[in-house]
Write a protein that holds these residues in place. Structure first.
Motif, PDB file in Angstrom:
ATOM      1  N   LEU A 138       4.670   5.671  -1.940  1.00 28.43           N
ATOM      2  CA  LEU A 138       4.515   5.570  -0.496  1.00 28.43           C
ATOM      3  C   LEU A 138       5.792   5.088   0.179  1.00 28.43           C
ATOM      4  O   LEU A 138       6.599   4.383  -0.420  1.00 28.43           O
ATOM      5  CB  LEU A 138       3.375   4.582  -0.173  1.00 28.43           C
ATOM      6  N   LYS A 139       5.941   5.445   1.457  1.00 32.16           N
ATOM      7  CA  LYS A 139       7.044   4.944   2.275  1.00 32.16           C
ATOM      8  C   LYS A 139       6.828   3.466   2.525  1.00 32.16           C
ATOM      9  O   LYS A 139       5.694   3.004   2.621  1.00 32.16           O
ATOM     10  CB  LYS A 139       7.068   5.638   3.648  1.00 32.16           C
ATOM     11  N   ARG A 140       7.933   2.757   2.672  1.00 28.59           N
ATOM     12  CA  ARG A 140       7.854   1.359   3.082  1.00 28.59           C
ATOM     13  C   ARG A 140       8.844   1.152   4.209  1.00 28.59           C
ATOM     14  O   ARG A 140       9.923   1.735   4.219  1.00 28.59           O
ATOM     15  CB  ARG A 140       8.176   0.421   1.919  1.00 28.59           C
ATOM     16  N   THR A 141       8.483   0.290   5.140  1.00 33.43           N
ATOM     17  CA  THR A 141       9.378   0.022   6.270  1.00 33.43           C
ATOM     18  C   THR A 141      10.254  -1.184   6.023  1.00 33.43           C
ATOM     19  O   THR A 141      11.061  -1.519   6.867  1.00 33.43           O
ATOM     20  CB  THR A 141       8.569  -0.199   7.565  1.00 33.43           C
ATOM     21  N   MET A 142      10.076  -1.819   4.877  1.00 33.48           N
ATOM     22  CA  MET A 142      10.844  -3.004   4.487  1.00 33.48           C
ATOM     23  C   MET A 142      10.592  -4.166   5.446  1.00 33.48           C
ATOM     24  O   MET A 142      11.248  -4.299   6.473  1.00 33.48           O
ATOM     25  CB  MET A 142      12.345  -2.707   4.390  1.00 33.48           C
ATOM     26  N   LYS A 196       0.021  -0.780   5.026  1.00 30.12           N
ATOM     27  CA  LYS A 196       0.006  -2.026   5.814  1.00 30.12           C
ATOM     28  C   LYS A 196       0.630  -3.169   5.017  1.00 30.12           C
ATOM     29  O   LYS A 196       1.350  -4.001   5.561  1.00 30.12           O
ATOM     30  CB  LYS A 196      -1.436  -2.356   6.190  1.00 30.12           C
ATOM     31  N   PHE A 197       0.357  -3.209   3.721  1.00 37.06           N
ATOM     32  CA  PHE A 197       0.877  -4.275   2.869  1.00 37.06           C
ATOM     33  C   PHE A 197       2.167  -3.896   2.152  1.00 37.06           C
ATOM     34  O   PHE A 197       2.573  -4.573   1.208  1.00 37.06           O
ATOM     35  CB  PHE A 197      -0.192  -4.712   1.858  1.00 37.06           C
ATOM     36  N   GLU A 198       2.803  -2.800   2.620  1.00 33.37           N
ATOM     37  CA  GLU A 198       4.106  -2.387   2.080  1.00 33.37           C
ATOM     38  C   GLU A 198       4.072  -2.121   0.573  1.00 33.37           C
ATOM     39  O   GLU A 198       5.030  -2.419  -0.139  1.00 33.37           O
ATOM     40  CB  GLU A 198       5.175  -3.450   2.383  1.00 33.37           C
ATOM     41  N   ILE A 199       2.990  -1.568   0.084  1.00 36.74           N
ATOM     42  CA  ILE A 199       2.872  -1.251  -1.341  1.00 36.74           C
ATOM     43  C   ILE A 199       3.639   0.031  -1.625  1.00 36.74           C
ATOM     44  O   ILE A 199       3.552   0.999  -0.881  1.00 36.74           O
ATOM     45  CB  ILE A 199       1.386  -1.140  -1.742  1.00 36.74           C
ATOM     46  N   ARG A 200       4.391   0.025  -2.701  1.00 41.61           N
ATOM     47  CA  ARG A 200       5.255   1.161  -3.039  1.00 41.61           C
ATOM     48  C   ARG A 200       4.536   2.258  -3.805  1.00 41.61           C
ATOM     49  O   ARG A 200       4.787   3.436  -3.611  1.00 41.61           O
ATOM     50  CB  ARG A 200       6.427   0.647  -3.870  1.00 41.61           C
TER      51      ARG A 200
END
Length: 185
Positions: free
Chosen positions: A175-179, A118-122
């Motif tokens: 983890l995946k990120r959606t940018m 949710k917080f775009e953590i890598r």
């Protein structure tokens, strides 16, 4: 001068009683067999609720206590995994699953990964422990975490940590990120 020091010391320790034994009190004994047996029996007991999270326990990959874990999803660059394995990608969150039941560990892991995504953590760290068991059975939480992370759609790869971050008792998880909009990378 030396006599003065001796007399000062003697007056400072006046009334002090010498210790009768030379053994340190280390607290309670470490091995409580009844408690260990009880915790093992309840480690896989469910509370009757069924939570749909996409993680299966039908086939758990057995791993040894000191075994290094490594897994990567197809398409992830080798250079990224080398950086992850070398501890060069900073982890922004950490979860400790020591001493939990399998069901509680599963629930916390799922919620933790959802929050990180949710917080775009890598990168995050998950400490599962080694649980080197005397009876020779597999480390319960470590084996389950190894299996669950492979099933999670947002996990790109994971590897055992550097010794300073937990060694074979923890994993770095990429983890995946959606940018998010406006992010520069």
């Amino acid at each position: 001068m030396q006599d003065d020091d001796f007399s000062l010391f003697k007056s400072a320790v006046r009334g002090v009683k010498p210790i009768a034994h030379d053994r340190a009190d280390t607290g309670k004994p470490r091995s409580n067999k009844a408690q260990i047996t009880n915790r093992r029996a309840h480690a896989v007991v469910t509370n009757g609720e069924t939570r749909i999270d996409g993680l299966s326990d039908l086939f758990v990959i057995d791993v040894a206590a000191e075994e290094e874990l490594y897994w990567v999803r197809d398409g992830v660059q080798d250079s990224q995994m080398r950086k992850l394995k070398g501890g060069q990608i900073h982890f922004e969150g950490s979860l400790d699953l020591h001493g939990l039941s399998v069901e509680k560990a599963r629930e916390l892991l799922w919620d933790f990964l959802a929050e990180a995504c949710k917080f775009e953590i890598r990168c995050v760290r998950v400490t599962h422990g080694k649980a080197a068991r005397i009876d020779g059975k597999r480390p319960l939480i470590k084996s389950h975490v190894n299996t669950w992370l492979r099933q999670h759609s947002q996990v790109l790869g994971f590897t055992s940590c550097m010794p300073r971050h937990g060694g074979t008792g923890a994993v770095y998880v990429m983890l995946k990120r959606t940018m998010l909009e406006g992010r520069d990378e």
